[in-house]
Design a protein around this motif. Structure first.
Motif, PDB file in Angstrom:
ATOM      1  N   ASP A   6       1.517  -9.431   1.006  1.00 35.78           N
ATOM      2  CA  ASP A   6       1.159  -8.403   1.991  1.00 35.78           C
ATOM      3  C   ASP A   6       1.340  -7.009   1.403  1.00 35.78           C
ATOM      4  O   ASP A   6       2.237  -6.244   1.795  1.00 35.78           O
ATOM      5  CB  ASP A   6       1.982  -8.558   3.276  1.00 35.78           C
ATOM      6  CG  ASP A   6       1.611  -9.817   4.045  1.00 35.78           C
ATOM      7  OD1 ASP A   6       0.432 -10.190   4.003  1.00 35.78           O
ATOM      8  OD2 ASP A   6       2.507 -10.420   4.666  1.00 35.78           O
ATOM      9  N   LEU A   7       0.489  -6.658   0.483  1.00 30.88           N
ATOM     10  CA  LEU A   7       0.560  -5.364  -0.207  1.00 30.88           C
ATOM     11  C   LEU A   7       0.452  -4.233   0.802  1.00 30.88           C
ATOM     12  O   LEU A   7      -0.546  -4.106   1.518  1.00 30.88           O
ATOM     13  CB  LEU A   7      -0.574  -5.272  -1.232  1.00 30.88           C
ATOM     14  CG  LEU A   7      -0.634  -4.023  -2.100  1.00 30.88           C
ATOM     15  CD1 LEU A   7       0.612  -3.912  -2.965  1.00 30.88           C
ATOM     16  CD2 LEU A   7      -1.889  -4.042  -2.963  1.00 30.88           C
ATOM     17  N   ASP A   8       1.490  -3.399   0.888  1.00 29.01           N
ATOM     18  CA  ASP A   8       1.512  -2.322   1.876  1.00 29.01           C
ATOM     19  C   ASP A   8       0.889  -1.050   1.316  1.00 29.01           C
ATOM     20  O   ASP A   8       0.651  -0.921   0.112  1.00 29.01           O
ATOM     21  CB  ASP A   8       2.947  -2.040   2.327  1.00 29.01           C
ATOM     22  CG  ASP A   8       3.832  -1.660   1.163  1.00 29.01           C
ATOM     23  OD1 ASP A   8       3.907  -0.474   0.852  1.00 29.01           O
ATOM     24  OD2 ASP A   8       4.441  -2.567   0.554  1.00 29.01           O
ATOM     25  N   ARG A   9       0.659  -0.105   2.193  1.00 30.20           N
ATOM     26  CA  ARG A   9      -0.033   1.129   1.811  1.00 30.20           C
ATOM     27  C   ARG A   9       0.779   1.968   0.836  1.00 30.20           C
ATOM     28  O   ARG A   9       0.224   2.552  -0.091  1.00 30.20           O
ATOM     29  CB  ARG A   9      -0.351   1.946   3.061  1.00 30.20           C
ATOM     30  CG  ARG A   9      -1.107   3.222   2.760  1.00 30.20           C
ATOM     31  CD  ARG A   9      -1.616   3.875   4.017  1.00 30.20           C
ATOM     32  NE  ARG A   9      -2.561   4.939   3.691  1.00 30.20           N
ATOM     33  CZ  ARG A   9      -3.404   5.472   4.557  1.00 30.20           C
ATOM     34  NH1 ARG A   9      -3.423   5.035   5.802  1.00 30.20           N
ATOM     35  NH2 ARG A   9      -4.232   6.435   4.201  1.00 30.20           N
ATOM     36  N   ALA A  10       2.100   2.041   1.050  1.00 26.30           N
ATOM     37  CA  ALA A  10       2.920   2.872   0.169  1.00 26.30           C
ATOM     38  C   ALA A  10       2.841   2.377  -1.272  1.00 26.30           C
ATOM     39  O   ALA A  10       2.711   3.173  -2.213  1.00 26.30           O
ATOM     40  CB  ALA A  10       4.371   2.865   0.656  1.00 26.30           C
ATOM     41  N   SER A  11       2.897   1.057  -1.461  1.00 30.64           N
ATOM     42  CA  SER A  11       2.807   0.504  -2.817  1.00 30.64           C
ATOM     43  C   SER A  11       1.417   0.734  -3.402  1.00 30.64           C
ATOM     44  O   SER A  11       1.280   1.069  -4.583  1.00 30.64           O
ATOM     45  CB  SER A  11       3.118  -0.996  -2.790  1.00 30.64           C
ATOM     46  OG  SER A  11       4.419  -1.236  -2.300  1.00 30.64           O
TER      47      SER A  11
END
Length: 354
Positions: A6-11
């Motif tokens: 679940d790659l988040d926006r910050a990363s």
């Protein structure tokens, strides 16, 4: 190469800033638990995303190795070391639609965490116990709180006229304080771990607030002490953004403008995946109608300026007509017409400000 479910926006934003050409994720970038934002960010930036390449990928490729990507396969030399799925805007959109069904489970888990957080920090949230005193006055003032969220630098710059006219107190959270200082908005208060904030920013601020663990230990406090800068600690388990908001509420700010904060449900859940906690929900409830998003303020202030310009234009027209009538000696003869013109113009101006 990453291993991030679940790659988040910050990363994803960090990867885009690093100017990577492609990302190979050993894990699924969208697991279906909730509609996370990271994959969309990468694809919009033109970054190739190969997904679900397998957990052994990071062990088979050494740091510094030259690799080649083709058709979802990862090659070291001529040897295929992993194979994943090439994501496209269409495939990501389809997975996001399916992931929306998982939001209810995420919200249920979040609700349970929120109740547990309230049990631990109810005196802080309800009564403001533990909020440090500040020398910077916020009582009955506007306050702008800037966090390092998506697009925050652009949103802050859009508020420059509002800041110039309202002269609000400025609070910078973590690295957002550095950006504020570089853009010419000197932060009155910096909230965050000083080890990640530039020395010039810490010295420019009127006050520094260092988040501390509930037992009182404040990571990074040694740095401000070495720089000879006065600082206060804020013991709580909330994140720095929420501690900054609690500061504004306890010190009686009239209006709190947020920049770089989560504005939608998807952003809220995505932030939760990347390390936020339930303090955000309770903090927003506590501040209530005091809080307004910076983008809305920028739009409203811009429209207000347009109205003032139109008003000045209307006044100029009226004055020009009156002067013309006086200079030509036609004022008596055309008094009735001038009166009608005056009423027409004043009625039009009144319509600009219902």
């Amino acid at each position: 190469m990453i291993d991030h479910v679940d790659l988040d926006r910050a990363s994803a934003d960090a990867l885009v800033r690093a100017r990577v050409a492609a990302v190979v994720n050993a894990a699924p970038s969208i697991s279906g638990r909730y509609p996370n934002l990271g994959p969309e960010v990468l694809l919009k930036a033109g970054v190739t995303l190969i997904d679900n390449a397998g957990g052994g990928l990071l062990h088979r490729v050494r740091d510094g190795s030259k690799i080649r990507l083709y058709g979802g396969s990862v090659y070291v030399g001529r040897r295929e070391v992993a194979k994943g799925i090439v994501q496209t805007p269409e495939s990501v959109a389809d997975q996001i639609v399916e992931a929306r069904a998982g939001m209810s489970a995420q919200l249920e888990a979040f609700s349970a965490n929120t109740i547990e957080f309230l049990r631990r920090e109810r005196s802080l949230i309800l009564d403001g116990v533990g909020v440090p005193e500040l020398q910077v006055s916020m009582a009955d003032r506007h306050v702008v709180v800037v966090a390092p969220g998506a697009g925050y630098a652009e949103d802050l710059w859009a508020l420059k006229k509002y800041i110039r006219h309202q002269r609000p107190a400025l609070i910078g959270v973590d690295t957002a304080a550095d950006t504020m200082n570089k853009l010419g908005f000197r932060p009155d208060v910096v909230v965050g771990d000083p080890t990640g904030i530039e020395e010039s920013t810490l010295k420019a601020a009127s006050e520094v607030v260092v988040p501390a663990q509930p037992d009182g230990y404040a990571p990074g406090i040694e740095r401000v002490q070495e720089l000879g800068i006065g600082a206060v600690t804020f013991p709580a388990s909330g994140n720095p953004e929420d501690l900054a908001l609690l500061l504004t509420d306890t010190h009686n700010a009239a209006l709190v403008v947020t920049v770089g904060f989560q504005a939608t449900l998807r952003e809220f859940l995505d932030s939760g995946r990347s390390g936020s906690n339930p303090s955000t929900f309770l903090t927003r409830l506590k501040l209530g109608t005091k809080v307004i998003d910076g983008r809305a303020v920028a739009v409203l202030h811009r429209h207000r300026r347009i109205g003032l310009v139109l008003l000045l234009l209307a006044v100029t027209v009226v004055v020009a007509v009156a002067v013309t009538l006086l200079l030509t000696g036609a004022a008596p003869a055309y008094s009735d017409g001038a009166t009608r013109l005056w009423h027409t113009i004043t009625g039009w101006v009144a319509g600009l400000f219902p």
